[in-house]
Scaffold this active site. Sequence first.
Site, PDB file in Angstrom:
ATOM      1  N   GLU A 198      65.806   4.788 -28.796  1.00 10.78           N
ATOM      2  CA  GLU A 198      65.713   6.235 -28.568  1.00 10.78           C
ATOM      3  C   GLU A 198      66.380   6.607 -27.235  1.00 10.78           C
ATOM      4  O   GLU A 198      65.733   7.120 -26.330  1.00 10.78           O
ATOM      5  CB  GLU A 198      64.241   6.659 -28.520  1.00 10.78           C
ATOM      6  N   PRO A 199      67.664   6.348 -27.075  1.00  8.80           N
ATOM      7  CA  PRO A 199      68.296   6.650 -25.788  1.00  8.80           C
ATOM      8  C   PRO A 199      68.510   8.144 -25.592  1.00  8.80           C
ATOM      9  O   PRO A 199      68.798   8.863 -26.552  1.00  8.80           O
ATOM     10  CB  PRO A 199      69.658   5.938 -25.885  1.00  8.80           C
ATOM     11  N   ARG A 236      65.250  18.226 -11.206  1.00 12.40           N
ATOM     12  CA  ARG A 236      65.052  16.806 -10.912  1.00 12.40           C
ATOM     13  C   ARG A 236      64.907  16.496  -9.412  1.00 12.40           C
ATOM     14  O   ARG A 236      64.020  15.733  -9.033  1.00 12.40           O
ATOM     15  CB  ARG A 236      66.171  15.953 -11.540  1.00 12.40           C
ATOM     16  N   TYR A 242      61.245  14.979  -8.822  1.00 14.40           N
ATOM     17  CA  TYR A 242      61.185  13.512  -8.684  1.00 14.40           C
ATOM     18  C   TYR A 242      61.852  13.021  -7.405  1.00 14.40           C
ATOM     19  O   TYR A 242      62.096  11.823  -7.268  1.00 14.40           O
ATOM     20  CB  TYR A 242      61.915  12.812  -9.846  1.00 14.40           C
ATOM     21  N   CYS A 262      62.098  30.932  -4.096  1.00 14.93           N
ATOM     22  CA  CYS A 262      61.188  31.023  -2.945  1.00 14.93           C
ATOM     23  C   CYS A 262      60.209  29.857  -2.890  1.00 14.93           C
ATOM     24  O   CYS A 262      59.005  30.029  -3.106  1.00 14.93           O
ATOM     25  CB  CYS A 262      60.455  32.343  -3.001  1.00 14.93           C
TER      26      CYS A 262
HETATM   27  N1  LLP Z   1      61.594   7.893 -26.113  1.00 10.08           N
HETATM   28  C1  LLP Z   1      60.463   8.368 -25.585  1.00 10.08           C
HETATM   29  C2  LLP Z   1      59.206   8.171 -26.311  1.00 10.08           C
HETATM   30  C3  LLP Z   1      60.481   9.037 -24.350  1.00 10.08           C
HETATM   31  O1  LLP Z   1      59.342   9.483 -23.820  1.00 10.08           O
HETATM   32  C4  LLP Z   1      61.714   9.210 -23.669  1.00 10.08           C
HETATM   33  C5  LLP Z   1      61.778   9.920 -22.383  1.00 10.08           C
HETATM   34  C6  LLP Z   1      62.878   8.716 -24.279  1.00 10.08           C
HETATM   35  C7  LLP Z   1      62.787   8.048 -25.497  1.00 10.08           C
HETATM   36  C8  LLP Z   1      64.242   8.857 -23.660  1.00 10.08           C
HETATM   37  O2  LLP Z   1      64.336   8.165 -22.470  1.00 10.08           O
HETATM   38  P1  LLP Z   1      65.749   8.023 -21.703  1.00 10.08           P
HETATM   39  O3  LLP Z   1      66.654   7.157 -22.530  1.00 10.08           O
HETATM   40  O4  LLP Z   1      66.298   9.396 -21.552  1.00 10.08           O
HETATM   41  O5  LLP Z   1      65.378   7.426 -20.412  1.00 10.08           O
HETATM   42  N2  LLP Z   1      62.577  14.260 -17.021  1.00 10.08           N
HETATM   43  C9  LLP Z   1      62.735  12.907 -16.519  1.00 10.08           C
HETATM   44  C10 LLP Z   1      62.800  11.899 -17.635  1.00 10.08           C
HETATM   45  C11 LLP Z   1      61.588  11.941 -18.532  1.00 10.08           C
HETATM   46  C12 LLP Z   1      61.715  10.994 -19.684  1.00 10.08           C
HETATM   47  C13 LLP Z   1      60.662  11.241 -20.677  1.00 10.08           C
HETATM   48  N3  LLP Z   1      60.744  10.404 -21.828  1.00 10.08           N
HETATM   49  C14 LLP Z   1      63.973  12.855 -15.622  1.00 10.08           C
HETATM   50  O6  LLP Z   1      64.623  13.873 -15.425  1.00 10.08           O
HETATM   51  O7  LLP Z   1      64.272  11.797 -15.076  1.00 10.08           O
END
Ligand code: LLP
Length: 414
Positions: free
Chosen positions: A274-275, A313, A317, A343
């Site tokens: 799930e990328p 972001r 974070y 603000c």
């Molecule tokens: N699968 C599941 C169950 C997830 O919770 C996520 C991300 C992904 C796949 C995809 O992950 P990725 O390949 O994008 O790392 N808003 C945060 C990232 C939160 C990710 C949440 N879940 C940021 O801006 O860094």
Amino acid sequence: MNYFYEKKGEVFCESVALSKLASEFGTPLYVYSLAALQDHCQQYKTSFDSFPTEICYAVKANDNASILKEIFSLGFGADVVSQGELEKVLKVGLRATQVVYSGVGKSQREIERAVEVGVGVINVESVSELKLIQKVAQSKGRIVSINLRVNPNIDVKTNPYIATGLYQTKFGIADEALDELVPLLQNSSSVVLEGFACHIGSQILELKSFEQASLRILEIVQSFKSKGFPIQRVDMGGGLGIAYREGEVSPPISEYGKVMREHFKSTGLKLYLEPGRSIIGNAGVLLTEVIHTKVNREKHFTIVDAAMNDLIRPSLYDAYHSMGHVRTKNGPDCITDIVGPVCETGDFLGLGRTMVEPIPGDLLFIRSAGAYGFSMASNYNQRPRPAEVMVSDHKFWLIRKRESFETLWQQETL
Ligand code: LLP
């Protein structure tokens, strides 16, 4: 390959100068490179070529319809976490069977809809949710294929807000609690357990974390197989990180592929991934214009027209996004905080950045903004969200109009 690069004193996306896009569409503006997006998808496809794999793009990273359409046209499925995401991928034309429905808090309405449309698989995150799915499936006379999302208690090196594989987070079912589910599943006529899922976090740069998770999940698969469950797939979630800083190295998708294939070869299991970020993160930048600069006794500030509502972001974070001038400038360097008009003291895009002193009217670009940029944007301070543009070689087109003020309040009643 860098799809955002400098040529003749200007930064380009593919063959289009970013300054041209800013003058055509205004700022703040999200700009995506189609070639970068296709390249990242292709790297996934090549890395898992001839391996039984289903790649389900994590829609939350960037849910623009044109981007989804492109990704699905390359043969990817979708990982969704809400009915909104489900409806959107179906509207864009994806078959329900190519959807993995994840998420820690699916409501009865959401489960009903997922069962009605026949999603490929539901990733179950708790006993309570399992019982609800059984009830819904029974009432509709359907048999639902599920994965159990396990929490393998793996400590990954990433921001604690996006680490999901530890017991102190809300995600998944603790692996030690899995046995409790066996009787519930063995006696179920409405739900069939066909796989296990995990997602240990996001922006992970160490492949060994994925290895640890793979080993743990394979142990669980073995133990459930020996109890007679027809386990045929493993969903390893997303999480592969990207380079945000100059000089930072992220593991190539091909290396990630090698590690995963190594662990799952000869298991007979189908691998689901799930990328999100690694597909779209470095395919997008945020363009912004300098509105004012000012100095006080301690600091130099560059106030730009993008803010935390457009890209949260850095504020949320403490994330680092590399940035620079769109048009190369000569002059003395200064150390400046790049801040937005919202603000809040926390409204910054970059702190203590060294760059040739910006002046009002200068254009800046913020790198690696394709993932969790627009999809996390809000209307805080009644700010319309930015427009989004896709670039392909010399061509470019709007994939989302800038919001108007009217759209900000159109759902409100007086
Ligand atoms: N699968 C599941 C169950 C997830 O919770 C996520 C991300 C992904 C796949 C995809 O992950 P990725 O390949 O994008 O790392 N808003 C945060 C990232 C939160 C990710 C949440 N879940 C940021 O801006 O860094």
